[in-house]
Design a protein around this motif. Structure first.
Motif, PDB file in Angstrom:
ATOM      1  N   CYS A   4     -91.570 -30.786 -40.583  1.00 36.94           N
ATOM      2  CA  CYS A   4     -90.365 -31.470 -41.054  1.00 36.94           C
ATOM      3  C   CYS A   4     -90.328 -31.464 -42.583  1.00 36.94           C
ATOM      4  N   GLU A   5     -89.214 -31.042 -43.148  1.00 35.83           N
ATOM      5  CA  GLU A   5     -89.062 -31.029 -44.602  1.00 35.83           C
ATOM      6  C   GLU A   5     -88.859 -32.428 -45.168  1.00 35.83           C
ATOM      7  N   TRP A   6     -88.534 -33.412 -44.332  1.00 32.13           N
ATOM      8  CA  TRP A   6     -88.268 -34.773 -44.797  1.00 32.13           C
ATOM      9  C   TRP A   6     -89.527 -35.621 -44.838  1.00 32.13           C
ATOM     10  N   CYS A   7     -90.272 -35.639 -43.726  1.00 30.56           N
ATOM     11  CA  CYS A   7     -91.437 -36.529 -43.668  1.00 30.56           C
ATOM     12  C   CYS A   7     -92.764 -35.778 -43.646  1.00 30.56           C
ATOM     13  N   CYS A  40     -86.748 -33.558 -36.026  1.00 25.04           N
ATOM     14  CA  CYS A  40     -88.077 -34.155 -36.188  1.00 25.04           C
ATOM     15  C   CYS A  40     -88.257 -35.283 -35.177  1.00 25.04           C
ATOM     16  N   CYS A  43     -89.662 -38.704 -37.497  1.00 24.55           N
ATOM     17  CA  CYS A  43     -88.768 -39.550 -38.303  1.00 24.55           C
ATOM     18  C   CYS A  43     -87.328 -39.569 -37.771  1.00 24.55           C
ATOM     19  N   MET A  45     -85.023 -37.255 -38.077  1.00 20.51           N
ATOM     20  CA  MET A  45     -84.066 -36.501 -38.885  1.00 20.51           C
ATOM     21  C   MET A  45     -83.693 -35.194 -38.193  1.00 20.51           C
ATOM     22  N   TYR A  47     -81.579 -31.728 -39.262  1.00 25.61           N
ATOM     23  CA  TYR A  47     -81.022 -31.088 -40.445  1.00 25.61           C
ATOM     24  C   TYR A  47     -80.998 -29.570 -40.283  1.00 25.61           C
TER      25      TYR A  47
END
Length: 91
Positions: A4-7, A40, A43, A45, A47
Motif C-alpha cells: 500500500c502506498e498510503w500505509c 488496502c 487501512c 484505502m 486508490y
C-alpha cells in the motif's frame, strides 16, 4: 499481495472500482466502471496507481470527448479511437 502506498502495509490487493473523472475541458465528469485500483485491507484505502491515472488522463486528451458517454467501463474508454498518436506535452 501488493504494498500500500498510503500505509506501507503488504496487505493490499489489485482489484477494480468505480471512479468519477473530470474531462480535460472541465465540461463534465464521467463515471468509469471497473477501473484498476489497489485496495488496502489494512487501512481501507482504495486508490488508482500513478500509471493508471496517467493512462486515463492521456487517453482523454487523445480522443474526441464530445461523444464520451456519462458512464462507461475502463475497457470501453480505452477502446475509443485516438485522434492523436500521443500526448506531446507529457514529459
Amino acid at each position: 499481495m501488493t504494498k500500500c502506498e498510503w500505509c506501507g502495509s503488504s496487505n493490499a490487493k489489485e482489484t477494480t472500482n468505480n471512479v468519477y473523472w473530470e474531462l480535460p475541458d472541465g465540461s463534465r465528469a464521467i463515471e468509469i466502471h471497473n477501473t484498476p485500483c489497489i485496495d488496502c485491507l489494512e487501512c481501507g484505502m482504495e486508490y488508482q496507481q500513478e500509471d493508471t491515472i496517467n493512462t486515463i488522463e492521456n487517453h482523454l486528451l487523445l480522443i474526441s470527448i464530445d461523444n464520451v458517454p456519462d458512464s462507461l467501463t475502463f475497457e470501453e474508454l480505452m477502446s475509443i479511437k485516438k485522434h492523436l498518436k500521443r500526448n506531446y506535452f507529457d514529459f
